[in-house]
Structures are given as C-alpha cells and as structure tokens.
Design a protein around this motif. Sequence first.
Motif, short mmCIF file in Angstrom:
data_model
loop_
_atom_site.label_atom_id
_atom_site.label_comp_id
_atom_site.label_asym_id
_atom_site.label_seq_id
_atom_site.Cartn_x
_atom_site.Cartn_y
_atom_site.Cartn_z
N UNK A 1 33.70 -39.15 -13.46
CA UNK A 1 34.80 -39.66 -14.24
C UNK A 1 35.14 -38.86 -15.65
N UNK A 2 34.25 -38.14 -16.18
CA UNK A 2 34.55 -37.00 -17.10
C UNK A 2 35.64 -36.09 -16.27
N UNK B 1 24.44 -42.71 -10.55
CA UNK B 1 25.15 -42.85 -12.06
C UNK B 1 25.51 -41.82 -12.45
N UNK B 2 24.45 -40.87 -12.52
CA UNK B 2 24.71 -39.33 -13.32
C UNK B 2 26.14 -38.79 -12.56
N UNK B 3 26.21 -38.80 -11.16
CA UNK B 3 27.13 -38.03 -10.47
C UNK B 3 28.31 -38.79 -10.67
N UNK B 4 28.32 -40.25 -10.84
CA UNK B 4 29.52 -41.01 -10.90
C UNK B 4 29.98 -40.68 -12.48
N UNK B 5 29.39 -40.43 -13.32
CA UNK B 5 29.63 -40.27 -14.59
C UNK B 5 30.18 -39.00 -14.76
N UNK B 6 29.73 -37.94 -14.25
CA UNK B 6 30.26 -36.51 -14.12
C UNK B 6 31.65 -36.47 -13.56
N UNK C 1 39.53 -35.32 -17.85
CA UNK C 1 39.94 -34.15 -18.45
C UNK C 1 41.14 -33.79 -17.56
N UNK C 2 41.00 -33.69 -16.16
CA UNK C 2 42.12 -33.27 -15.48
C UNK C 2 43.28 -34.07 -15.30
#
Length: 133
Positions: free
Chosen positions: A28-29, A21-26, A33-34
Amino acid sequence: MSFSTQDSDEVLSEMNVTPLVDVMLVLLVVFIVTAPLMTNAIKVNLPKTDAVAPAEKKDPLVVSVDQDGKFYLAKNQLEPELLEASLKQAKAADSEVRVQLQADTAVNYGQVAKAMAAIERSGITKIAVMTSR
C-alpha cells in the motif's frame, strides 16, 4: 489466542496473519508513493490550435402515428406503404440520419410496430422512441 502444551497432540488451527498484514501495508505504501509519479511520467508541451466550431447537428427526422393510426413523416401525412420508401430516400440523402418515433397513447400497437419495421427495413439504425413525462 490459544497456547498448546507439549503434552497435547492437537494441531494449532489458527493462521498467523501478521506477516500477511505487513506485506499488504508495505505494498500500500509503495503504491501510494508511486501513483503520483506515474501520471506525470512524461512532460509534453502540447501545440496550440484555433478553436474549431462543433459539427452542425441536423434535426432528426420525425415519424409520427396519430390516434387514428395515420402515419406522418415530418408533419406530412403518408400512406403506410410509402413510409419505407420515403425513409430510404432520406437514408440515401444522409447516411447519418436519425429518426424520432412519436406515437399517440391511444393508437393500436400494431400501427407502431409497422412504423418501427419500416424504419428498420429502410436501414436507419439511429432511432429514438419519444415519450412525455
């Protein structure tokens, strides 16, 4: 959440999904942004031109079959044998010719099939079968 004790030889069968979940949220962010930057990557000043009139659309050629099974090409009655030759002439005059096929609801399907076969043999590929609402 279950805890295992030292005495037990049981294998803990639950998967820890927190890192996933942490990797997926990073990710997504990062994509949020890009994404706007990718659409405006290159600034280009486009040239101005005069407005061009759209190409004139020619009316389609109408093939009709009435309730008596008679064939018509643009409101002119034709013998079934002459329909294909007339369509070939129209195709030779305009390679982008379009055909609308109109048939009465009371006509035998065989007559409609003959008209469709004549259109196909003439080499015309743009055909619309007309119906009413």
